[in-house]
Design a protein around this motif. Structure first.
Motif, PDB file in Angstrom:
ATOM      1  N   TYR A   1       0.888  -1.154   0.033  1.00 62.62           N
ATOM      2  CA  TYR A   1      -0.062   0.053  -0.204  1.00 62.62           C
ATOM      3  C   TYR A   1       0.887   1.261   0.153  1.00 62.62           C
ATOM      4  O   TYR A   1       0.480   2.344  -0.789  1.00 62.62           O
TER       5      TYR A   1
ATOM      6  N   HIS B   1       1.543   4.308  -2.972  1.00 61.53           N
ATOM      7  CA  HIS B   1       1.111   5.539  -2.926  1.00 61.53           C
ATOM      8  C   HIS B   1       2.501   6.383  -3.164  1.00 61.53           C
ATOM      9  O   HIS B   1       2.637   7.624  -3.268  1.00 61.53           O
ATOM     10  N   THR B   2       3.496   5.849  -3.548  1.00 66.84           N
ATOM     11  CA  THR B   2       4.657   6.261  -4.176  1.00 66.84           C
ATOM     12  C   THR B   2       4.593   6.589  -5.449  1.00 66.84           C
ATOM     13  O   THR B   2       5.357   7.329  -5.999  1.00 66.84           O
TER      14      THR B   2
ATOM     15  N   VAL C   1       1.281   6.987  -7.283  1.00 65.91           N
ATOM     16  CA  VAL C   1      -0.071   7.139  -7.530  1.00 65.91           C
ATOM     17  C   VAL C   1      -0.207   7.425  -9.196  1.00 65.91           C
ATOM     18  O   VAL C   1       0.211   8.235  -9.601  1.00 65.91           O
TER      19      VAL C   1
ATOM     20  N   GLN D   1      -2.522  14.640   1.485  1.00 65.55           N
ATOM     21  CA  GLN D   1      -1.412  14.120   2.162  1.00 65.55           C
ATOM     22  C   GLN D   1      -2.012  12.879   2.925  1.00 65.55           C
ATOM     23  O   GLN D   1      -3.101  12.903   3.526  1.00 65.55           O
ATOM     24  N   ILE D   2      -1.420  11.486   2.986  1.00 64.00           N
ATOM     25  CA  ILE D   2      -1.883  10.400   3.820  1.00 64.00           C
ATOM     26  C   ILE D   2      -0.404  10.186   4.678  1.00 64.00           C
ATOM     27  O   ILE D   2       0.636  10.047   4.229  1.00 64.00           O
TER      28      ILE D   2
ATOM     29  N   ARG E   1       1.029   7.649   8.145  1.00 66.97           N
ATOM     30  CA  ARG E   1       0.872   6.307   8.597  1.00 66.97           C
ATOM     31  C   ARG E   1       1.401   6.162   9.834  1.00 66.97           C
ATOM     32  O   ARG E   1       2.381   6.635  10.268  1.00 66.97           O
TER      33      ARG E   1
ATOM     34  N   MET F   1      -5.602  11.205   6.733  1.00 68.63           N
ATOM     35  CA  MET F   1      -5.308  11.802   5.575  1.00 68.63           C
ATOM     36  C   MET F   1      -5.965  13.475   5.539  1.00 68.63           C
ATOM     37  O   MET F   1      -6.978  13.737   6.345  1.00 68.63           O
TER      38      MET F   1
ATOM     39  N   TRP G   1      -8.512   2.561  -9.225  1.00 72.96           N
ATOM     40  CA  TRP G   1      -7.603   2.721  -8.030  1.00 72.96           C
ATOM     41  C   TRP G   1      -8.220   2.269  -6.906  1.00 72.96           C
ATOM     42  O   TRP G   1      -7.718   1.545  -5.968  1.00 72.96           O
TER      43      TRP G   1
ATOM     44  N   VAL H   1      -6.663  -0.451  -4.352  1.00 76.23           N
ATOM     45  CA  VAL H   1      -6.183  -0.223  -2.936  1.00 76.23           C
ATOM     46  C   VAL H   1      -7.145  -0.756  -1.837  1.00 76.23           C
ATOM     47  O   VAL H   1      -6.773  -0.890  -0.712  1.00 76.23           O
TER      48      VAL H   1
END
Length: 107
Positions: A20, A24-25, A27, A44-45, A47, A54, A80, A84
């Motif tokens: 995951y 996201h590096t 998209v 922006q997300i 973790r 987000m 997409w 995901v």
């Protein structure tokens, strides 16, 4: 500008979480273009373990329900979301607003 904050829990699987993060590096460009088209200026997300946070900044006229529904119809967006969803522990048919939960600002 409007700001929306949302959270989501990832599946309890470090390998899937790594996939995951990797996704996201890179998209898909159509996904980013779609976000811009509906008025999302920046997303922006962050973790922490399995928890995602987000931050989504939008244009002043952004209507969350209307514009997120419109985003879901744009090229490759549904693909997409289906991709995901395997990392998010959600159905591949689930919309973004069925997986991500809006947060209330308290400070």
């Amino acid at each position: 500008m409007k700001r929306y904050c949302q959270y989501l829990q990832l599946v309890d699987d470090e390998e899937k979480i790594s996939e995951y993060v990797s996704a996201h590096t890179h998209v898909w460009p159509e996904v980013i273009e779609g976000q811009r088209e509906v008025g999302i200026l920046d997303m922006q997300i962050y973790r922490h373990g399995r928890s995602l946070f987000m931050i989504m900044d939008t244009v002043d006229g952004f209507d969350f329900v209307r514009d997120m529904a419109r985003l879901a119809t744009l090229p490759r967006q549904a693909e997409w979301e289906a991709y995901v969803s395997q990392f998010q522990g959600a159905s591949s048919a689930a919309r973004s607003d069925e997986k991500w939960h809006l947060m209330d600002r308290i400070f």
